[in-house]
Design a protein around this motif. Sequence first.
Motif, PDB file in Angstrom:
ATOM      1  N   TRP A 274      -9.988  23.000 -17.784  1.00 56.40           N
ATOM      2  CA  TRP A 274      -9.799  21.564 -18.003  1.00 56.40           C
ATOM      3  C   TRP A 274      -8.372  21.220 -18.440  1.00 56.40           C
ATOM      4  CZ3 TRP A 274     -13.571  18.173 -16.570  1.00 56.40           C
ATOM      5  CH2 TRP A 274     -14.788  18.766 -16.222  1.00 56.40           C
ATOM      6  N   THR A 275      -7.465  22.185 -18.356  1.00 60.87           N
ATOM      7  CA  THR A 275      -6.066  21.900 -18.713  1.00 60.87           C
ATOM      8  C   THR A 275      -5.268  21.600 -17.445  1.00 60.87           C
ATOM      9  OG1 THR A 275      -5.479  24.217 -18.536  1.00 60.87           O
ATOM     10  CG2 THR A 275      -6.114  23.437 -20.724  1.00 60.87           C
ATOM     11  N   LEU A 276      -4.153  20.900 -17.656  1.00 61.70           N
ATOM     12  CA  LEU A 276      -3.287  20.588 -16.519  1.00 61.70           C
ATOM     13  C   LEU A 276      -1.967  21.355 -16.669  1.00 61.70           C
ATOM     14  CD1 LEU A 276      -3.604  16.710 -16.088  1.00 61.70           C
ATOM     15  CD2 LEU A 276      -4.484  18.476 -14.565  1.00 61.70           C
ATOM     16  N   PRO A 277      -1.553  22.099 -15.645  1.00 61.70           N
ATOM     17  CA  PRO A 277      -0.262  22.788 -15.719  1.00 61.70           C
ATOM     18  C   PRO A 277       0.883  21.779 -15.900  1.00 61.70           C
ATOM     19  CG  PRO A 277      -1.555  23.579 -13.870  1.00 61.70           C
ATOM     20  CD  PRO A 277      -2.260  22.378 -14.392  1.00 61.70           C
ATOM     21  N   GLY A 278       1.998  22.281 -16.445  1.00 58.80           N
ATOM     22  CA  GLY A 278       3.134  21.414 -16.802  1.00 58.80           C
ATOM     23  C   GLY A 278       3.629  20.535 -15.661  1.00 58.80           C
ATOM     24  N   THR A 279       3.757  21.102 -14.457  1.00 59.02           N
ATOM     25  CA  THR A 279       4.329  20.312 -13.352  1.00 59.02           C
ATOM     26  C   THR A 279       3.413  19.151 -12.962  1.00 59.02           C
ATOM     27  OG1 THR A 279       3.368  21.935 -11.841  1.00 59.02           O
ATOM     28  CG2 THR A 279       5.710  22.156 -12.302  1.00 59.02           C
ATOM     29  N   VAL A 280       2.092  19.376 -13.078  1.00 58.74           N
ATOM     30  CA  VAL A 280       1.150  18.299 -12.734  1.00 58.74           C
ATOM     31  C   VAL A 280       1.205  17.215 -13.810  1.00 58.74           C
ATOM     32  CG1 VAL A 280      -1.259  17.740 -12.233  1.00 58.74           C
ATOM     33  CG2 VAL A 280      -0.319  19.919 -11.482  1.00 58.74           C
ATOM     34  N   THR A 281       1.280  17.643 -15.079  1.00 57.98           N
ATOM     35  CA  THR A 281       1.381  16.672 -16.171  1.00 57.98           C
ATOM     36  C   THR A 281       2.638  15.825 -15.992  1.00 57.98           C
ATOM     37  OG1 THR A 281       0.421  18.388 -17.537  1.00 57.98           O
ATOM     38  CG2 THR A 281       1.241  16.452 -18.688  1.00 57.98           C
TER      39      THR A 281
ATOM     40  N   ALA B 180       4.169  15.154 -13.211  1.00 55.63           N
ATOM     41  CA  ALA B 180       4.015  14.243 -12.060  1.00 55.63           C
ATOM     42  C   ALA B 180       3.089  13.076 -12.390  1.00 55.63           C
ATOM     43  CB  ALA B 180       3.459  15.013 -10.866  1.00 55.63           C
ATOM     44  N   LEU B 181       2.205  13.306 -13.373  1.00 58.36           N
ATOM     45  CA  LEU B 181       1.242  12.259 -13.732  1.00 58.36           C
ATOM     46  C   LEU B 181       1.904  11.244 -14.666  1.00 58.36           C
ATOM     47  CD1 LEU B 181      -1.748  11.875 -12.934  1.00 58.36           C
ATOM     48  CD2 LEU B 181      -2.372  12.911 -15.097  1.00 58.36           C
ATOM     49  N   SER B 182       2.908  10.575 -14.158  1.00 53.82           N
ATOM     50  CA  SER B 182       3.660   9.582 -14.941  1.00 53.82           C
ATOM     51  C   SER B 182       2.778   8.366 -15.191  1.00 53.82           C
ATOM     52  CB  SER B 182       4.890   9.168 -14.150  1.00 53.82           C
ATOM     53  OG  SER B 182       4.484   8.580 -12.939  1.00 53.82           O
ATOM     54  N   PRO B 183       3.181   7.468 -16.090  1.00 56.74           N
ATOM     55  CA  PRO B 183       2.383   6.242 -16.289  1.00 56.74           C
ATOM     56  C   PRO B 183       2.206   5.464 -14.984  1.00 56.74           C
ATOM     57  CG  PRO B 183       4.001   6.487 -18.031  1.00 56.74           C
ATOM     58  CD  PRO B 183       4.276   7.584 -17.059  1.00 56.74           C
ATOM     59  N   GLN B 184       3.257   5.434 -14.163  1.00 57.41           N
ATOM     60  CA  GLN B 184       3.159   4.709 -12.884  1.00 57.41           C
ATOM     61  C   GLN B 184       2.137   5.365 -11.950  1.00 57.41           C
ATOM     62  OE1 GLN B 184       6.854   4.307 -10.675  1.00 57.41           O
ATOM     63  NE2 GLN B 184       5.696   3.886  -8.808  1.00 57.41           N
ATOM     64  N   ALA B 185       2.202   6.714 -11.881  1.00 54.56           N
ATOM     65  CA  ALA B 185       1.260   7.430 -11.008  1.00 54.56           C
ATOM     66  C   ALA B 185      -0.168   7.265 -11.512  1.00 54.56           C
ATOM     67  CB  ALA B 185       1.638   8.904 -10.945  1.00 54.56           C
ATOM     68  N   THR B 186      -0.347   7.328 -12.845  1.00 49.69           N
ATOM     69  CA  THR B 186      -1.686   7.177 -13.428  1.00 49.69           C
ATOM     70  C   THR B 186      -2.243   5.791 -13.132  1.00 49.69           C
ATOM     71  OG1 THR B 186      -0.926   8.616 -15.207  1.00 49.69           O
ATOM     72  CG2 THR B 186      -3.014   7.474 -15.566  1.00 49.69           C
ATOM     73  N   THR B 187      -1.394   4.766 -13.331  1.00 45.96           N
ATOM     74  CA  THR B 187      -1.845   3.395 -13.067  1.00 45.96           C
ATOM     75  C   THR B 187      -2.223   3.236 -11.596  1.00 45.96           C
ATOM     76  OG1 THR B 187      -0.229   2.708 -14.715  1.00 45.96           O
ATOM     77  CG2 THR B 187      -1.193   0.967 -13.388  1.00 45.96           C
TER      78      THR B 187
ATOM     79  N   LYS C  99       0.845  -1.208   0.000  1.00 44.12           N
ATOM     80  CA  LYS C  99       0.000   0.000   0.000  1.00 44.12           C
ATOM     81  C   LYS C  99       0.876   1.252   0.000  1.00 44.12           C
ATOM     82  CE  LYS C  99      -4.200  -1.436   2.500  1.00 44.12           C
ATOM     83  NZ  LYS C  99      -4.891  -1.285   3.798  1.00 44.12           N
ATOM     84  N   LYS C 100       1.935   1.206   0.800  1.00 42.88           N
ATOM     85  CA  LYS C 100       2.790   2.387   0.937  1.00 42.88           C
ATOM     86  C   LYS C 100       3.628   2.635  -0.321  1.00 42.88           C
ATOM     87  CE  LYS C 100       5.594   5.503   2.842  1.00 42.88           C
ATOM     88  NZ  LYS C 100       5.226   6.905   2.700  1.00 42.88           N
ATOM     89  N   VAL C 101       4.405   1.633  -0.733  1.00 42.08           N
ATOM     90  CA  VAL C 101       5.371   1.918  -1.807  1.00 42.08           C
ATOM     91  C   VAL C 101       4.767   1.831  -3.201  1.00 42.08           C
ATOM     92  CG1 VAL C 101       7.373   1.246  -0.411  1.00 42.08           C
ATOM     93  CG2 VAL C 101       6.361  -0.424  -1.926  1.00 42.08           C
ATOM     94  N   LEU C 102       3.730   1.001  -3.373  1.00 40.13           N
ATOM     95  CA  LEU C 102       3.171   0.874  -4.722  1.00 40.13           C
ATOM     96  C   LEU C 102       2.100   1.919  -5.009  1.00 40.13           C
ATOM     97  CD1 LEU C 102       2.837  -3.016  -5.129  1.00 40.13           C
ATOM     98  CD2 LEU C 102       4.790  -1.543  -5.564  1.00 40.13           C
ATOM     99  N   ILE C 103       1.320   2.285  -3.999  1.00 34.94           N
ATOM    100  CA  ILE C 103       0.215   3.212  -4.263  1.00 34.94           C
ATOM    101  C   ILE C 103       0.478   4.598  -3.668  1.00 34.94           C
ATOM    102  CG2 ILE C 103      -2.259   3.640  -3.995  1.00 34.94           C
ATOM    103  CD1 ILE C 103      -2.678   0.619  -4.180  1.00 34.94           C
ATOM    104  N   ALA C 104       0.617   4.667  -2.327  1.00 33.78           N
ATOM    105  CA  ALA C 104       0.730   5.992  -1.687  1.00 33.78           C
ATOM    106  C   ALA C 104       1.911   6.788  -2.250  1.00 33.78           C
ATOM    107  CB  ALA C 104       0.862   5.831  -0.177  1.00 33.78           C
ATOM    108  N   ASP C 105       3.076   6.167  -2.332  1.00 34.21           N
ATOM    109  CA  ASP C 105       4.247   6.895  -2.832  1.00 34.21           C
ATOM    110  C   ASP C 105       4.118   7.228  -4.322  1.00 34.21           C
ATOM    111  OD1 ASP C 105       5.270   6.803  -0.329  1.00 34.21           O
ATOM    112  OD2 ASP C 105       6.904   5.404  -0.757  1.00 34.21           O
ATOM    113  N   SER C 106       3.404   6.372  -5.065  1.00 32.50           N
ATOM    114  CA  SER C 106       3.256   6.626  -6.505  1.00 32.50           C
ATOM    115  C   SER C 106       2.370   7.829  -6.785  1.00 32.50           C
ATOM    116  CB  SER C 106       2.669   5.397  -7.218  1.00 32.50           C
ATOM    117  OG  SER C 106       3.532   4.308  -7.077  1.00 32.50           O
ATOM    118  N   VAL C 107       1.321   8.010  -5.976  1.00 32.16           N
ATOM    119  CA  VAL C 107       0.408   9.126  -6.236  1.00 32.16           C
ATOM    120  C   VAL C 107       0.831  10.409  -5.497  1.00 32.16           C
ATOM    121  CG1 VAL C 107      -1.536   7.568  -6.640  1.00 32.16           C
ATOM    122  CG2 VAL C 107      -1.266   8.593  -4.402  1.00 32.16           C
TER     123      VAL C 107
END
Lengths: 113, 470
Positions: free
Chosen positions: B392-399, B401-408, B196-204
């Motif tokens: 409805w746009t996302l600023p650059g820093t948020v985009t 941070a929204l890596s494939p890992q974080a999105t998954t 829970k900690k390393v796969l989800i909480a840290d990823s998001v």
Amino acid sequence: MKLANLATAAVFAAFLAAPIGSLALFGPHEMAEKVVTKKELTSAGLFVADDEFRNDVARRLVSNSPVGMDAISAKNSLDFKVRVHQHAPGDFRRARVAVLQARFPGRPMHDGS
Amino acid sequence: MVFSDQAFLYLYLPVTLLLGVILNGTRLFPPFILLSSLIFFYWSSGLYVLLLLVSIALNYTGALAVERLHRKSVVAAVIGLNVLILCYYKYTAFLLGSVGFFGSEPLKAFASSIILPIGISFFTFQGISYVIDVWRGEVKAERSLVLFAAYKAFFPQLIAGPIVRYKDVEKDFHHPQLDTDIFAAGAARFMVGLCKKVLIADSVAGVADASFALSRADQTFASAWLGAIAYSIQIYFDFSGYSDMAIGLAMMFGIRFRENFNHPYAAATITEFWRRWHMSLSTWFRDYLYIPLGGNRAGPVRTYVNLMIVFLATGVWHGAAWTFVLWGIYHGAFLIAERLLLGGKAVFSQALRLVYFFPVVIVGWVLFRANDMSAFAAHVRAMVSPLADGAWTLPGTVTLALSPQATTAMLFASLLILMQGQFRPAGVVAAGVSGEIGRYARLAFVAAAVTVCTIYVVPQSFSPFLYFRF
């Protein structure tokens, strides 16, 4: 004793012991992270023109200390101060523009004069 | 040192666990638990270990005095000293800052020199509950100082809970129950928490951090909601993950803790949420504050006042800032409103959950996470402005941070949360199984989890648990 339980305990023990075991068997890898020492943090090498040492310290601070990304801000701040000090006081504005241009390439900059 | 640190996992835990299993059930077990826990706390907090020893001495002698003298004034004095220590370290700067330090620079310097010791809220509340339980006659004062100190300092629960009451673990500390089945279940439970900690909480976490770091001008409707949802996921998986790891660790030493979470996002009302979230804290406030205040026995108005006092205290317990005070009031207000409208009845409705419960809880987490009130107001303003320019746009820093890992991780976690109450993940099921097939399922889960977690833990950077600052 149940075989499955013993196997579970063994897997968990292997998980905990693997890195230390690897270290004991193979020794530290040259790419292993080095902890940043106090001596390095107070070293005059942080203020030389070549930023190789600053980069190295910042990278290790990011990946191996609670400082995290603040190390990058500190490194940028040091870069700025070092570059300003390299120039005569009259060149301060041009030095600032140089730093800004390095950070935001492609954007037009003026020195405010 | 946190449970997902390399130093803890690969150095402290193997040694402590090995010795703990060898010494389990012997006379050396309590002194060993005490010593290893003090080392753990010293590693995390340095000389604040002395403060922990003071707290142990205070509650040990206090409980003996309460039992012998049985005077209200003695209980009040011990509770008062506990609260005084907590207030000094946690609230001095906040209280003085709220009155502008009376314009005094030395006072400001004094307040800013106070450093909050890790876990002080947890071990103070633990001490208070013990003394009150002795006063109520629910438990006898422990005669063995070493055994009491081992309970108070027991490292799995020391710095981020759950708030373990002595009456719940007294038997286990005197006679720890450990066999291969309990050890394997503890290992599996620990791995559930680590996942829970390393796969989800840290990823998001990166998505939440990027969103909350945006300036007011850069915050958009999309980034504000994304950040709020990411933080709601992060805080649940981070804190419940820590609780799973604490429960699992304690099991591996033969000690059983009560559960701290029960699918909190499966609730459809705020009332139900608080029966499921951080249960060791909510039941602590129920038993040691709400009921002594009169609970719901003195008419509706007094009940509402009591509820508001409890939630104000809950907010203040979480931190010395106006955002936490208002977070407590915010939850208290919804609890009172639900009592007025629903009459305290339990309601389970998917529609209510989606249109009422989730938005209320998510906005509450924004208040909890925001640096100050104006940052909270700006974040919420963006959350209710879907028609603003670039909403409805996302600023650059948020985009970024929204890596494939974080999105998954966000999608997976959202699915788990939406299905809470109807479905339990395989790992959670495997951790608590019985029967031969179940044991092999648990083995398979632990084998898979250790492989995945090793990949994530070894190259990780420092990532403390969110509840450490409380």
